[in-house]
Design an enzyme around this catalytic site. Sequence first.
Site, PDB file in Angstrom:
ATOM      1  CB  ILE A   1      -0.981   0.031   1.203  1.00  0.00           C
ATOM      2  CG1 ILE A   1      -0.221  -0.048   2.526  1.00  0.00           C
ATOM      3  CG2 ILE A   1      -2.006  -1.083   1.090  1.00  0.00           C
ATOM      4  CD1 ILE A   1      -1.116   0.182   3.736  1.00  0.00           C
TER       5      ILE A   1
ATOM      6  CG  HIS B   1       6.265  -9.094   4.661  1.00  0.00           C
ATOM      7  ND1 HIS B   1       6.263  -9.148   6.041  1.00  0.00           N
ATOM      8  CD2 HIS B   1       6.752  -7.881   4.349  1.00  0.00           C
ATOM      9  CE1 HIS B   1       6.707  -8.006   6.522  1.00  0.00           C
ATOM     10  NE2 HIS B   1       7.034  -7.221   5.524  1.00  0.00           N
TER      11      HIS B   1
END
Length: 109
Positions: A27, A96
């Site tokens: 984002i 991640h």
Amino acid sequence: LFCKFVTGELATDVVAESDSSFAFRDINPQAPTHVLVVPRNHYANVAELAAASASETAGVFQLAAEVAKREGIADSGYRMVANTGPAAGQTVFHTHIHVLGGVSMSWPA
Ligand SMILES: [Zn+2]
């Protein structure tokens, strides 16, 4: 936060997925292509993932490579980053892999 992404509780811009992992856009992108690849199962960091499951570790990197192909950065070059621990800047403790590309990068940073 990522656990909610993984279970689909939060809307995400999913760009690729497999049985064991999926990929979605950061984002707050730091490059023209900035995708995060996460295992569906919870591991706090990449070391924990690697210790727990060779197949899921492979799955994350295989999907990251697939993302690079789909994003058109496989040939020009891209970076995979796994920040591990606070001093490295890890802020979300569901492991991640950042896939970054679409721009020429220097090293380090
Ligand atoms: Zn998690």
